[in-house]
Write an enzyme that holds these catalytic residues in place. Structure first.
Site, PDB file in Angstrom:
ATOM      1  N   ASP A 219     -14.728  34.071 -24.766  1.00  0.00           N
ATOM      2  CA  ASP A 219     -16.609  34.045 -24.168  1.00  0.00           C
ATOM      3  C   ASP A 219     -17.084  34.946 -24.121  1.00  0.00           C
ATOM      4  OD1 ASP A 219     -18.572  33.165 -23.665  1.00  0.00           O
ATOM      5  OD2 ASP A 219     -17.837  30.986 -23.198  1.00  0.00           O
ATOM      6  N   GLY A 220     -18.030  35.270 -24.211  1.00  0.00           N
ATOM      7  CA  GLY A 220     -18.524  37.265 -23.697  1.00  0.00           C
ATOM      8  C   GLY A 220     -19.086  36.332 -22.756  1.00  0.00           C
TER       9      GLY A 220
ATOM     10  N   ASP B 228     -16.464  41.499 -36.915  1.00  0.00           N
ATOM     11  CA  ASP B 228     -16.008  42.204 -37.966  1.00  0.00           C
ATOM     12  C   ASP B 228     -16.058  43.506 -37.834  1.00  0.00           C
ATOM     13  OD1 ASP B 228     -18.645  43.980 -38.209  1.00  0.00           O
ATOM     14  OD2 ASP B 228     -19.833  41.475 -37.837  1.00  0.00           O
TER      15      ASP B 228
ATOM     16  N   ASP C 279     -24.058  41.929 -30.380  1.00  0.00           N
ATOM     17  CA  ASP C 279     -23.931  41.587 -31.725  1.00  0.00           C
ATOM     18  C   ASP C 279     -23.489  40.134 -32.042  1.00  0.00           C
ATOM     19  OD1 ASP C 279     -24.355  42.233 -34.545  1.00  0.00           O
ATOM     20  OD2 ASP C 279     -22.120  42.830 -35.004  1.00  0.00           O
TER      21      ASP C 279
HETATM   22  N1  AG3 Z   1     -24.619  39.842 -36.086  1.00  0.00           N
HETATM   23  C1  AG3 Z   1     -25.653  38.853 -37.020  1.00  0.00           C
HETATM   24  C2  AG3 Z   1     -27.176  39.135 -37.879  1.00  0.00           C
HETATM   25  C3  AG3 Z   1     -27.719  38.046 -37.399  1.00  0.00           C
HETATM   26  C4  AG3 Z   1     -27.722  37.674 -38.925  1.00  0.00           C
HETATM   27  N2  AG3 Z   1     -29.255  36.576 -39.257  1.00  0.00           N
HETATM   28  C5  AG3 Z   1     -29.275  35.652 -39.979  1.00  0.00           C
HETATM   29  N3  AG3 Z   1     -28.794  36.397 -41.208  1.00  0.00           N
HETATM   30  N4  AG3 Z   1     -29.954  34.688 -40.266  1.00  0.00           N
HETATM   31  C6  AG3 Z   1     -23.848  40.257 -37.896  1.00  0.00           C
HETATM   32  C7  AG3 Z   1     -22.360  40.723 -37.350  1.00  0.00           C
HETATM   33  C8  AG3 Z   1     -22.179  41.858 -37.873  1.00  0.00           C
HETATM   34  N5  AG3 Z   1     -21.688  42.909 -37.319  1.00  0.00           N
END
Ligand code: AG3
Length: 289
Positions: free
Chosen positions: A148-149, A91, A166
């Site tokens: 793929d990271g 995002d 993230d």
């Molecule tokens: N990254 C995911 C965080 C995990 C959320 N987990 C959940 N709701 N069960 C968020 C992406 C934002 N950049």
């Protein structure tokens, strides 16, 4: 999991029937990407909501309550963060926060799912302009790699001061991002002084996964820190794990650099409050030491 028509609500169901949800006006977009089911809703009071495989990723209003602690804690604890890697975060919110630091010379984001980048660009007010420049290759200090990271980190010749993961939760597809092998690759690709941070799930509802990740990281990094933060949209408190390589004290941050950022949620002047936790969590962490 999902859209409840009677209440016009989207609810994410965690284990044992714990739900976190939003009243929604309508679903704006829905697709199956190569990796996951992606949905975007318009909520009543929190802007748009991004959902991946039924789990809340962010709401526009309050997304900083996740991106600020994820990014600025490590960026301000590192004495001179110049080269940064973000894994996931399609995002663009994490990279947007990274690029607010003047020390940064190059920040690379490796996102596996271009469907997330595309939908975020089209529908979300998170990092539209940044994503646009990244897609066109016009961001001077930033680079987007769709890939793929895990593979990227294993193969890259680059070295980083800060690595930020993230990802989705440490259950399911993102599990590899919490494996010892991956942590070893990350450790190796950090400069002599470096910081690694990963989101690590709900403190109350994914306690076992959190402790597993903590113990695994302790096998690899010189020191490991756990902290939590109340994140809007998640089953908070939300856990974060920080791995240190070399001589850096993660309990201290640079308050001069912090002033320029003027943050909203994370308070660098009260950095020590990040480490408050329920007593049972502290005891579990001590058992892992
Ligand atoms: N990254 C995911 C965080 C995990 C959320 N987990 C959940 N709701 N069960 C968020 C992406 C934002 N950049």
């Amino acid at each position: 999991m999902g859209f409840n028509n009677e209440d016009n609500a989207f609810i994410e169901w965690y284990p044992r029937g714990y739900g976190v949800g939003f009243k929604v006006r309508r679903r704006l977009f829905e697709t199956q990407t190569d990796y996951q089911r992606l949905e975007i809703y318009e909520t009543e009071g929190f802007g748009k909501l991004l959902v991946l495989d039924g789990t809340v990723q962010l709401v526009e209003v309050g997304e900083e309550s996740y991106h600020e602690p994820l990014v600025h804690t490590v960026m301000l604890a590192h004495p001179n963060p110049r080269r940064i890697l973000v894994i996931g975060g399609g995002d663009g919110g994490a990279l947007r926060e990274v690029l607010r630091h003047k020390t940064v010379e190059k920040a690379t984001m490796v996102e596996i799912d271009d469907g997330v980048v595309e939908a975020s660009y089209l529908y979300l007010d998170i990092a539209k302009d940044l994503l646009d420049r990244l897609i066109k290759g016009e961001e001077p200090r930033g680079k987007l790699i769709i890939g793929d990271g895990v593979k990227y980190l294993r193969e890259t010749e680059e070295r980083f001061d800060v690595i930020i993961v993230d990802s989705t939760d440490p259950v399911g597809p993102a599990k590899l991002l919490f494996s010892e092998e991956f942590f070893r690759d990350a450790y190796e690709k950090l400069n002599d002084r470096g910081l690694y941070i990963t989101q690590a799930g709900s403190v109350y509802l994914f306690t076992n996964e959190l402790m597993d990740a903590y113990r695994t990281m302790k096998n690899v990094f010189d020191r490991v820190y756990y902290f939590s933060f109340p994140v809007i949209g998640y089953a908070s408190p939300w856990g974060f794990l920080v791995g240190v390589k070399g001589d850096i004290d993660f309990t201290k941050v640079d308050l001069e650099r912090a002033k320029e950022l003027d943050l909203y949620y994370y308070d660098p002047g009260r950095h020590e409050t990040l480490f408050q936790m329920p007593r049972y969590i502290r005891k579990l962490l001590e058992e892992g030491d």
